[in-house]
Design a protein around this motif. Structure first.
Motif, short mmCIF file in Angstrom:
data_model
loop_
_atom_site.label_atom_id
_atom_site.label_comp_id
_atom_site.label_asym_id
_atom_site.label_seq_id
_atom_site.Cartn_x
_atom_site.Cartn_y
_atom_site.Cartn_z
N HIS A 42 41.89 48.12 47.81
CA HIS A 42 42.46 48.73 48.99
C HIS A 42 41.60 49.09 49.61
O HIS A 42 41.65 49.42 50.91
CB HIS A 42 43.39 50.00 48.02
N GLU A 63 31.09 53.72 47.63
CA GLU A 63 31.90 53.62 46.30
C GLU A 63 30.91 54.13 45.41
O GLU A 63 29.60 54.09 45.53
CB GLU A 63 31.70 51.92 46.22
N LYS A 64 31.41 54.75 44.20
CA LYS A 64 30.49 55.66 43.49
C LYS A 64 29.77 54.62 42.69
O LYS A 64 28.69 54.84 42.18
CB LYS A 64 31.27 56.52 42.38
N ASN A 71 39.84 49.65 39.20
CA ASN A 71 41.15 49.05 38.88
C ASN A 71 40.98 47.49 39.34
O ASN A 71 41.63 46.68 38.89
CB ASN A 71 42.38 49.47 39.02
N THR A 72 40.62 47.40 40.68
CA THR A 72 40.45 45.98 41.11
C THR A 72 39.84 45.02 40.21
O THR A 72 40.30 43.83 40.23
CB THR A 72 39.90 46.16 42.55
N THR A 76 45.34 42.98 35.74
CA THR A 76 45.96 41.57 35.15
C THR A 76 46.45 40.59 36.25
O THR A 76 46.74 39.72 35.85
CB THR A 76 46.78 42.11 34.04
N VAL A 78 48.55 40.27 38.45
CA VAL A 78 49.99 39.80 38.67
C VAL A 78 50.34 40.21 40.40
O VAL A 78 50.04 41.53 40.66
CB VAL A 78 51.04 40.30 37.76
N VAL A 207 30.95 60.41 46.11
CA VAL A 207 31.47 61.50 46.81
C VAL A 207 31.61 62.81 46.20
O VAL A 207 32.08 62.79 45.08
CB VAL A 207 32.82 61.24 47.71
N THR A 365 50.23 51.26 37.95
CA THR A 365 49.98 49.90 37.39
C THR A 365 50.20 49.03 38.16
O THR A 365 49.96 47.87 37.41
CB THR A 365 51.02 50.18 36.04
N GLY A 367 49.12 48.14 41.81
CA GLY A 367 48.73 48.10 43.16
C GLY A 367 47.88 46.71 43.62
O GLY A 367 47.53 46.54 44.65
N PHE A 368 47.41 46.23 42.44
CA PHE A 368 46.78 45.00 42.92
C PHE A 368 47.54 44.07 43.96
O PHE A 368 46.83 43.50 45.03
CB PHE A 368 46.20 44.03 41.67
N LYS A 369 48.71 43.72 43.65
CA LYS A 369 49.34 42.85 44.50
C LYS A 369 49.50 43.36 45.81
O LYS A 369 49.85 42.62 46.70
CB LYS A 369 50.79 42.77 43.93
N HIS A 415 51.89 46.04 35.48
CA HIS A 415 51.65 44.59 35.86
C HIS A 415 50.73 44.83 37.20
O HIS A 415 50.85 44.69 38.26
CB HIS A 415 52.79 44.12 36.48
C1 LIG Z 1 44.78 47.11 32.90
C2 LIG Z 1 45.28 47.06 34.46
C3 LIG Z 1 46.07 46.09 34.80
C4 LIG Z 1 46.47 46.03 36.02
N1 LIG Z 1 47.48 45.01 36.43
C5 LIG Z 1 47.90 45.03 37.33
C6 LIG Z 1 48.79 43.69 37.99
O1 LIG Z 1 48.92 42.98 37.07
N2 LIG Z 1 49.22 43.77 39.29
C7 LIG Z 1 49.25 44.82 40.15
O2 LIG Z 1 49.46 44.71 41.11
N3 LIG Z 1 48.44 45.98 39.81
C8 LIG Z 1 47.84 45.99 38.66
N4 LIG Z 1 46.89 47.18 38.05
C9 LIG Z 1 46.91 48.00 38.98
C10 LIG Z 1 45.82 47.63 40.09
O3 LIG Z 1 44.66 47.32 39.50
C11 LIG Z 1 45.50 48.91 40.92
O4 LIG Z 1 46.74 49.41 41.52
C12 LIG Z 1 44.69 48.34 42.30
O5 LIG Z 1 43.52 47.61 41.67
C13 LIG Z 1 44.14 49.64 43.08
O6 LIG Z 1 43.13 49.15 43.80
P1 LIG Z 1 42.48 50.36 44.50
O7 LIG Z 1 41.23 49.81 45.34
O8 LIG Z 1 43.17 51.41 45.09
O9 LIG Z 1 41.59 51.23 43.42
P2 LIG Z 1 40.19 50.84 42.63
O10 LIG Z 1 39.94 49.29 42.46
O11 LIG Z 1 40.27 51.53 41.26
O12 LIG Z 1 38.97 51.42 43.63
C14 LIG Z 1 38.77 52.93 43.44
C15 LIG Z 1 37.47 52.93 43.85
O13 LIG Z 1 36.96 54.29 44.28
C16 LIG Z 1 35.80 54.59 43.59
N5 LIG Z 1 35.93 56.10 43.30
C17 LIG Z 1 36.55 57.04 42.91
N6 LIG Z 1 35.93 58.19 43.12
C18 LIG Z 1 35.16 58.21 43.93
C19 LIG Z 1 34.08 58.96 44.31
N7 LIG Z 1 34.14 60.32 44.25
N8 LIG Z 1 33.22 58.67 45.38
C20 LIG Z 1 33.11 57.26 45.51
N9 LIG Z 1 33.96 56.42 45.16
C21 LIG Z 1 34.93 56.90 44.15
C22 LIG Z 1 35.87 53.86 42.32
O14 LIG Z 1 34.65 53.70 41.49
C23 LIG Z 1 36.69 52.49 42.28
O15 LIG Z 1 35.81 51.68 42.70
C24 LIG Z 1 46.51 46.96 37.05
C25 LIG Z 1 45.58 48.18 36.51
C26 LIG Z 1 45.03 48.24 35.42
C27 LIG Z 1 43.88 49.21 34.97
#
Ligand SMILES: Cc1cc2nc3c(=O)[nH]c(=O)nc-3n(C[C@H](O)[C@H](O)[C@H](O)COP(=O)(O)OP(=O)(O)OC[C@H]3O[C@@H](n4cnc5c(N)ncnc54)[C@H](O)[C@@H]3O)c2cc1C
Ligand SMILES: NC(=O)c1ccc[n+]([C@@H]2O[C@H](COP(=O)([O-])OP(=O)(O)OC[C@H]3O[C@@H](n4cnc5c(N)ncnc54)[C@H](O)[C@@H]3O)[C@@H](O)[C@H]2O)c1
Ligand SMILES: Cc1cc2nc3c(=O)[nH]c(=O)nc-3n(C[C@H](O)[C@H](O)[C@H](O)COP(=O)(O)O)c2cc1C
Ligand SMILES: [Zn+2]
Lengths: 415, 1001, 93, 219
Positions: A42, A63-64, A71-72, A76, A78, A207, A365, A367-369, A415
């Protein structure tokens, strides 16, 4: 260098010595126009669309750890857009539309595969809800089909269709445009594309504090020094409360472990995504051959990226109930991510009371999609300092007014 | 039949009295009891065992234990087939059959090997760079990629075997039964601690099984036998061979997987499970998991015949098998010397020990000389020769800094290259426990750092590689762990003397410089990751070790990189000018080795998957031919079809019976909570929206519960049994939730509230009779209650007897008819039901199920929580403002109802719908659309929550939630479902007996 | 897999418990006096700390008593268990 | 009550009597249903002298205050279920008497007495492997060092809630279970016992088996 079959062949002959870095490892600048906290899908997508759609290229993604390591990198994969309420349907559908051209847009093969997502239904109550959902989705011009028992059986012959099992399958809803994408590729593809537009991706840069001048943000304190910017977007998923807290903002978020696991790689056996909220498991097969599966969150709050074994045990019982032939397969690796769960199971993509501080979280759970769509609307929100029509409803104020977007049904199984 | 040409005539720990035959790739071979598939294949001279994941390169056996990366087979056939089994762990049994995976048509001639020719274009991550054109063609390419990927095949039939799980508790869990683990178990067991000792191998002894070591001046295995005998005699010690500790979870919980009968082969007797999952809670854990030898990374190091030196040694000692005829032993440390000697002793022609170190310790020179083995120091092997098996090796002198090869190759003619690149302590469980590994430059390996849980590592797992050291640490660790649990004095038993040769330092050697003829140097052989791939990843910016792993897939195979991870990260460190410690390891995760799903599911399969909750009347319903509906875990009769009846016909008949005469329904599943205490009334006033003050003893009242956000949560009737005594009923699905909810409020918020709750849901069997003849029937059977309305009005209850059974009768109605809910002790339910059926025959008493119940209540406009509500519905939305007290200052959810959004006029409100076409029963879940357009999108303004054909009305009707619905009575709306549109008139949500005369009369 | 010491029954496996979220959230004495925002605080806003979390659990499959726990959300270490109504102790190390 | 033969215990549909043996022989696990045992839930504050005295008067013994213990007499005893909660167990069909006695003795204090007899049943398990079988579904440590006669605990067995009560060192255990889960629990236990040999006994045999051993705790 463009990624293409021609360059791959050329480089093959050249022993692949000519490939440039997909993204740089720059030193932080003192000041940026926008800082995005969180190098997950995201955050990277936000940076990419800021640069691409809004011409704001002086952007840092902070990125820390390693990019895509949240979670990215552990979901899984989906992808679907079959949500009940209009607001969600429009946002996730925007995302799905973006997915459909994203590989080409980013010039990175995200292995986005519209293999279909089939939600199973095991009781009369769920069946009623299923029809409600499918009708709503279709009327929002999003594809969704009802499959009868026989159609489910024809679509996935290896499912246990015995009518005498504990929770017999009565039918299902299928979104054919749903499917999977390669999680890591999404992070790397956005990173490479954003990097090529000038975005600095700063890894190993945690951060620690958000700097403010009165009610306005001015920058951040990181493990790699102070970085200034008038606008800061926090997209840190499981760490949303922690980072928002640095700006003095409370969120209705709780962080929970969500576990997943893969089997050993096997030859193709499952060609679609199967989800069942009633027996609580969902499963697909990756291109490498592992069965990738998950279930629900561990109930307790946690930042540990690990959960309890009993969740896996229940999940395995559920998968064997659906697919008795999987019983002899083996779990090769299990892991967890920290998901940011919102009371209404919908995200927050919003301005905040602190000027220049924007949050994008609560995807929980699922947000990947939403990765491209979320980045797209969040970039708009930051660039214009006002939400896009698609994310207007996903504000923080809704928790006060009560205008929630309750998607618990859609998220019945993670998912 | 073969002659086991590589099997020595004597020696080993095989059972020569038990000759066995087995099949591999369709050919029959001989082996012995005690063999593994790997040892038996080697004994028979089979070197080519499988094909690799990506390039389909020929692969053989590299290890002798669970760290095997290459020799994966499809074991067994039919319903019992199992993919990706490590040949090194498949115990031999008669008629074992196995086949190579990932090759076609055969492992010898494999079409997929074309990938090997294309290898130049298939580097790490190639798929991210191509297959992008034309757009949307990915699924076409993917089809081929998916078929090429994967290793073995899933069975296609249900698993015929049983699995089970057990909990276990102990003071000290010892993982690994090598010398260190045995010593730890002895030390802890002797002082009385409850000990669990688990080892993944079929035999205890660990490395000693494969070494010709001595303890107390006798063969080390004598000591092992003594230790085993002693442990077996200790009552509090549990020995678990064939048991892998696969996970170390929070709070000292361990996951173990025991292979109970796998080694016996397919059996018809299934009293014993195939595998058993142990969930062990240990007060202290001793990790004695040993160390894993590392291979060397040189060109074509994946050829069948390149083997870990310790493995070759183990095959010789444990199984009396020569892994080759002519060998060279290549090393950078001392451990390969005894291996070379043992191989030679076993009859292998060991030509030379090639040691990368300039000056190997002198102690080995003489023993080598005696055996006629050359020693080549400062040298290493840079390429293996041969394709489907090793045919030779090129050995070069190594520059002092290890960066180049010097001079010309010396070629050895050999069929076995035994390699040792040093040892990595098996840290998996330590890391899973939360501990962080620390890099120890002395042994060039990661060793356990500080403990985060009640655990300690001993022996090779801690980086201690001498036998004496392993024993000493094991004894000390076991004694200390026991002491920590309150046993013994912590003093370690004396350590017996061992015949160790002190070891010299090793020379780290992570990447042997290439010999330059285009060979591939594999880091992770299973996933076909080469040193060049590591380099490419680093060049492309994937510099974090976690990126490296994911971009190249190194360490992501079924072995999880047991032999490869350290080499990979060391090479990455070199490329990125970082230290190995800085690069760090990837995250260790369970399981240590893959765990069968069936074992994780255990007994929760088939009809034990989830409990089926049944009322006391279940067998009656079954006998009456009822079909059942799942409501939570309950099975409730859905309808009782008579011969040939459809759902529709049966329900029309059942409804008709109730409206015309008499129906009977099993209402036992309703939640029931007994509430007692002086503050019971206060509590009811807080948890229900309406006021309860004026409810008299003998009467009952309907109530609605909200969550704090004002949304409807549950409903039910509560009766006042005494001044401080109430009987609450809840929805079937809500019973446990409401009970928990009440307890939570009282225990956490209203601490001084004097009230007690007791669940009585299943204490009572509840039979409701409903219909104009209900009272008449009851009167016959119930002499001691005055049933006249004046004496027993609607919404009252009375105690008495029905058919001689003590009963509590509630006059409530969910059907809109005259109705009594008869509560009797559960054991008397069947008796009551049968009496009612018999006595009611003259009224044509008709059993009805949930479907009829739903129709009847919908005709009355009674809502079902969860059907008319979905967690976003307020009482006002349901038109139930009348039940929300305006006078009470507080109740749960009151404030939630006054939030801005709850006051909106366009909220979805409950309405009735009458379809214009009287043949047209609306689809439940159909959407009400604001305007009909030729195609979507169409704005929606509500949905149908309940919809039925009403026999009483002679027409279909429905309930719906509609935006601003209450102001729209009389309007016609469009209802859309799956592309068809129906029109319906909006009406108040009540269709039957609007005045309520029937239920009061 | 937590091992939680019920104040009455002693250490028991996590499967016997149900989690109740953040502890010490008192129900407002006069909810009607709160603004929508303040009420939302009570309903939805959570501390969700990374580190020591004061939370409540119920021994659902045991004695059915609710109690408080201080637990580290990173290490999962349990620092204290105390009964309902008792004040939150200082978080130990 | 109705004619006894018309009453149905929660496991009646399994026809256990037809499977019952007189002598369980070498079976490692011996099981049977204890039907219609009286069970009364008692709630109250043991620190309240009026409650303590009243309960003692009514029962003839003081309900135990040590968590997870059982106290009482042979034919009526109380299991500690919570700091203010006990399950008073007694001979079949004595619940009305117990309820009446308790209500009478506790009139005036804040207490709750509720008949829960009909909502649960008891599966009795004994035999050399009784402990092993329980460990297959229940996370509680039943080792003699950790548990023993006179102890009780509420926990789970697989996916059912149970109350465990150890009666003697044989060991013999009573597993109390909600009637709607009884069928599930029985079948899970029977399956878990397969490897040890499983015998069903009827109530009189169950009692006789127990008498053969030194009586400890309660029956
Ligand atoms: C096991 C599992 C299965 C899932 N399956 C699905 C699925 O099938 N389909 C779906 O749509 N979604 C799924 N999700 C949810 C999905 O993975 C997340 O909603 C989505 O990836 C979130 O993306 P993001 O970029 O917001 O977060 P992230 O990828 O978590 O990125 C956030 C980043 O912020 C960084 N960060 C945190 N604190 C700090 C700080 N203080 N300073 C700097 N950086 C920091 C972290 O290190 C991390 O890299 C699943 C999640 C899990 C855990
Ligand atoms: N010369 C050297 O450099 C060198 C190096 C390593 C080891 N050694 C020798 O090896 C021996 C080491 O003794 P040790 O007792 O420390 O280790 P060991 O290798 O003898 O025993 C370890 C045991 O742990 C088992 N194990 C590992 N992980 C397990 C798991 N997750 N679950 C169940 N079982 C598991 C293995 O099957 C093995 O039997 C000594 O004799 C030592 O001299 C020598
Ligand atoms: C879709 C998907 C597929 C995966 N496939 C594999 C796999 O084949 N092999 C493997 O070892 N791990 C696999 N993983 C898990 C990762 O190794 C890793 O556990 C996960 O990304 C979480 O990171 P962590 O374990 O380093 O915390 C996969 C993860 C995901 C999300
Ligand atoms: Zn407890």
């Amino acid at each position: 260098m463009q990624y293409s079959i021609f360059n791959l062949i050329r480089e093959g002959i050249n022993k692949h010595k000519g490939w440039p870095a997909a993204f740089r490892h720059p030193e932080p600048k003192e000041r940026y126009d926008v800082i995005i906290i969180g190098g997950g899908g995201h955050g990277l997508a936000t940076a990419y669309y800021l640069a691409k759609e809004h011409g704001i290229r002086n952007v840092a993604v902070v990125e820390k750890g390693w990019l895509g390591g949240g979670n990215t990198g552990r979901n899984t994969t989906v992808v679907r857009s079959n949500y009940l309420w209009d607001q969600s349907a429009f946002l996730y559908e925007k995302s799905l539309k973006l997915w459909e051209g994203l590989t080409q847009d980013l010039n990175y093969n995200l292995m986005f595969s519209q293999r279909g997502v089939l939600n199973l239904c095991h009781n009369l109550h769920d069946l009623r809800e299923l029809h409600r959902r499918i009708n709503a989705i279709r009327l929002n011009d999003i594809d969704s089909e009802y499959l009868t028992r026989d159609q489910v059986k024809a679509f996935v012959p290896i499912l246990n269709m015995d009518p005498n099992i504990r929770y017999p399958i009565l039918g299902g809803s299928l979104q054919r445009r749903g499917g999977n994408a390669r999680h890591d590729a999404v992070a790397w593809g956005f990173a490479r594309a954003a990097d090529r537009l000038g975005v600095d991706i700063l890894q190993n840069c945690e951060v620690m504090a958000i700097l403010r001048d009165g009610a306005k943000v001015t920058g951040i304190e990181t493990t790699r020094g102070t970085i200034r910017a008038p606008k800061i977007g926090a997209v840190v998923a499981g760490h949303a409360s922690v980072v928002a807290g640095m700006a003095g903002i409370r969120l209705p978020i709780e962080s929970h472990p969500l576990q997943a696991l893969v089997s050993e790689p096997i030859k193709p056996i499952l060609h679609t995504v199967i989800m069942s909220g009633a027996v609580h498991v969902y499963v697909s097969q990756s291109d490498k051959g592992e069965l990738v599966m998950g279930a629900g969150i561990d109930t307790f709050n946690s930042y540990a990226q690990r959960g309890s074994l009993q969740v896996i045990e229940d999940q395995m019982a559920a998968v064997v109930e659906l697919f008795p032939m999987f019983s002899r397969l083996r779990m090769m690796r299990q892991w967890a991510g920290i998901v940011d769960v919102c009371p209404d199971a919908s995200p927050i993509v919003s301005k905040t009371p602190v000027e220049g501080f924007y949050v994008n979280c609560g995807w929980g759970t699922g947000g990947f999609k939403a990765t491209p769509g979320s980045g797209w609307v969040f970039a708009h929100t930051i660039a214009q300092d006002r939400p896009h029509r698609l994310n207007e409803a996903f504000n923080i104020e809704r928790f006060s007014t009560g205008e929630l977007i309750d998607e618990h049904g859609a998220a019945a199984v993670a998912h | 039949m073969t002659d086991q040409r590589f099997r020595n005539a004597a020696g080993g720990r095989i059972d020569r009295s038990r000759p066995l035959t087995f099949q591999f790739n369709g050919r029959r071979y001989d082996g012995f009891g005690g063999d593994t598939l790997a040892s038996a294949l080697l004994a028979n001279g089979v070197r080519l065992v499988g094909r690799s994941f990506k390039y389909h390169r020929p692969r053989g056996i590299v290890a002798a234990g669970s760290e095997e990366s290459n020799a994966l087979v499809q074991l067994g056939t039919g319903a019992r087939t199992e993919p990706n089994v490590r040949a090194t762990q498949a115990e031999m049994h008669d008629e074992l059959s196995a086949a190579s995976v990932n090759c076609w048509p055969s492992v010898e001639v494999d079409v997929g090997a074309i990938n090997s020719a294309l290898a130049a274009f298939l580097p790490a991550g190639f798929y991210y760079k191509t297959f992008m054109w034309p757009p949307r063609a990915w699924r076409f390419y993917e089809w081929f990629i998916r078929r090429a990927a994967g290793l073995g095949r899933a069975p296609t039939e249900p698993d015929p075997d049983r699995y089970e799980k057990t909990y276990a508790h102990c003071d000290v869990a010892v993982v690994g039964a090598g010398p260190a683990g045995l010593a730890a178990a002895l030390a802890a067991g002797r002082v009385g601690a409850r000990v669990i000792l688990a080892d993944e191998s079929s035999e205890f002894g660990g490395s000693l099984l494969g070494e010709a070591a001595t303890i107390a001046a006798a063969p080390a295995l004598d000591w092992v036998a003594g230790a085993m005998a002693e442990l077996a005699a200790l009552p509090e010690v549990r020995l678990l061979p064939r048991t892998t500790v696969f996970g170390y979870y929070d709070h000292n919980h361990l996951g173990l997987i025991e292979r109970v009968t796998d080694h016996l082969g397919p059996r018809t007797d299934t009293t014993l499970p195939r595998q058993r999952l142990w969930k062990v809670l240990a007060r202290q854990v001793v990790l004695a998991t040993g160390a894993i030898e590392r291979p060397l990374v040189f060109d074509d190091n994946d050829r069948p015949g390149v083997m870990l030196a310790s493995a070759a040694r183990t095959y010789a000692n444990r199984w009396a098998v020569r892994a080759g005829d002519r060998a060279i032993v290549v090393t950078n440390n001392d451990s390969a010397y005894p291996a070379a000697l043992d191989l030679s002793e076993a009859g292998v022609n060991v030509q030379a020990v090639i040691d990368a170190r300039e000056t190997p310790p002198d102690a080995w020179r003489e023993p080598l000389r005696v055996r006629g083995i050359d020693l080549a120091a400062g040298r290493t092997v840079a390429a293996a020769l041969g394709r489907k098996r090793v045919e030779g090796a090129e050995v070069y002198e190594l520059a002092a800094d290890g960066s180049r090869l010097i001079g010309a190759a010396r070629c050895y003619d050999c069929d076995l290259i035994a390699v040792s690149g040093g040892w990595s302590p098996t840290l998996h469980l330590f890391s899973q426990s939360g501990g962080r590994p620390r890099f120890d430059a002395g042994i060039a390996a990661f060793v356990p750092g500080e403990s985060r849980q009640a655990e300690r590592s001993v022996g090779a797992a801690r980086g201690t590689f001498s036998l004496a050291g392993c024993l000493a640490e094991g004894f000390a660790g076991g004694a200390a762990a026991a002491l920590a649990c309150g046993f013994g004095d912590g003093v370690a038993p004396p350590v017996p003397a061992t015949g160790d040769t002190p070891a010299g330092p090793l020379r780290p050697l992570w990447r042997v410089p290439t010999a330059g003829h285009g060979g591939k140097a594999f880091v992770d052989a299973q996933n076909d990751v080469t040193a060049d791939d590591v380099e490419l990843a680093a060049r492309e910016g994937y510099r974090s070790v976690e990126h490296l792993k994911r971009y190249t897939t190194t360490g992501m195979g079924t072995d999880q990189g047991k032999t490869s991870n350290v080499n990979a990260l060391a090479i990455l460190a070199d490329l990125t000018n970082a230290t190995i410690a800085e690069v760090g390891t990837t995250t260790f995760r369970p399981p240590y080795t893959p765990v069968t799903y069936g074992a994780l599911a255990g007994r929760s399969v088939g009809d034990r998957f989830d409990p089926v909750r049944m009322t006391g009347l279940h067998q009656w319903h079954e006998a009456a031919g009822a079909l059942f509906e799942d409501v939570g875990q309950w099975k409730r009769p859905w309808y009782y079809p008579r011969r040939g009846e459809t759902l529709h016909q049966a329900v029309a008949r059942e409804c008709g019976a109730v409206r015309a005469s008499l129906g009977i329904v099993d209402a036992s599943t309703l939640g029931k909570i007994d509430i007692q205490g002086p503050d019971a009334l206060k509590l009811l006033n807080l948890v229900y929206t309406n006021a309860w003050d004026n409810l008299e003893v003998g009467r009952c009242r309907y109530g609605l519960m909200l969550k704090e956000d004002g949304m409807v949560f549950d409903d039910g009737v509560t009766a006042r049994l005494g001044p401080n005594h109430y009987h609450m009923t809840t929805t079937t699905g809500g019973a446990a939730r409401v009970m928990g909810w009440l307890e939570e409020w009282v225990q956490c918020e209203w601490l001084d509230m004097r009230v007690h709750f007791t669940s009585t849901t299943t204490h009572w069997t509840v039979v409701a009779i409903a219909g104009p003849n209900a009272r008449r029937l009851l009167a016959e059977l119930c002499p001691d209650i005055d049933l006249e309305s004046a004496a027993f009005p609607f919404m009252a209850w009375r105690d008495g007897t029905v058919a001689g059974i003590p009963a509590r009768v509630f006059r409530v109605s969910f059907s809109g008819e005259q109705s009594y809910e008869i509560n009797v002790p559960s054991s008397c339910g069947v008796a009551l039901w049968q009496v009612l059926m018999t006595a009611g025959a003259k009224y044509d008493i008709t059993p009805y199920g949930t479907e009829t119940m739903h129709v009847l209540r919908a005709e009355k406009g009674f809502v079902i929580v969860g059907q008319e509500t979905d967690g976003t519905t307020t009482p006002q939305d349901l038109g139930m403002d009348w039940i929300v007290s305006k006078k009470k200052t507080d109740f749960i959810g009151k404030r939630g109802l006054t939030r801005a959004d709850c006051g909106r006029a366009d909220r979805k409100q409950l309405v009735g719908l009458l379809p214009e076409n009287s043949k047209d029963t609306l689809q439940e879940g159909a959407q009400i659309v604001a305007e009909i357009r030729p195609k979507p999108p169409m704005p929606m303004e509500g949905h149908v929550t309940s919809s039925y054909w009403s026999a009483a009305l002679g027409r279909p009707f429905a309930l719906a939630l509609l935006m601003g619905g209450r102001a729209r009575h009389g309007q016609t709306v469009a209802v859309s479902s799956y592309g068809t549109t129906s029109w319906a008139k909006v009406v108040p949500p009540i269709f039957w007996d609007k005045e309520g005369e029937r239920l009061r009369g | 897999m937590h091992l939680i010491a019920c104040p009455w029954c002693g250490p028991r496996d996590e499967v016997e418990y149900a989690y109740g979220g953040e502890g010490h959230i008192a129900r407002p004495a006069r909810p009607e006096a709160l603004s929508d925002g303040a009420y939302a605080d009570y309903l939805f806003m959570r501390r969700n700390p990374k580190g020591v979390h004061a939370e409540r659990w119920v021994h659902a499959a045991g004695c059915r008593r609710w109690f408080n726990v201080l637990r580290d959300t990173v290490s999962h270490r349990i620092l204290a268990v105390y009964k309902m109504g008792e004040p939150r102790p200082e978080a130990g190390p | 009550m109705v004619e006894p033969y018309l009453r149905q215990s929660p496991l009646d549909h399994l026809s256990l009597d037809a499977r019952a043996v007189g002598d369980p022989g070498g079976a490692g696990v011996v099981a049977g249903e204890r039907r219609f045992i009286a069970k009364v839930s008692l709630r109250g504050d043991p620190a309240d002298p009026a409650f303590a005295a009243g309960a003692k008067t009514a029962l003839g013994f003081a309900p135990p205050v040590a968590p997870n213990t059982v106290d009482g007499k042979r034919d009526r005893y109380a299991l500690w279920l919570g700091p203010d909660e006990w399950l008073v167990v007694g001979a079949p069909d004595t619940q009305d008497k117990t309820v009446a006695a308790l209500r009478a003795a506790l009139a005036g204090c804040h207490a709750a007495v509720t008949d829960v007899s009909e909502g649960r049943t008891i599966i009795r398990l004994t035999g050399a492997h009784a402990r092993d079988v329980i460990a297959k579904g229940c996370p509680i440590d039943l080792h003699p060092r950790a548990f023993g006669p006179g102890r009780c605990a509420q926990s789970r067995y697989a996916r059912a809630l149970v109350i465990l009560h150890q009666l003697d060192e044989a060991p013999t255990f009573d597993l109390h279970v909600d009637r709607s889960f009884a069928d599930y629990l029985w079948r899970v236990i029977e399956d878990a016992s397969l490897e040890y040999g499983f015998a069903v006994v009827a109530e009189p045999v169950m009692a006789a088996l127990k008498r053969r051993r030194t009586p400890q705790g309660q029956d």
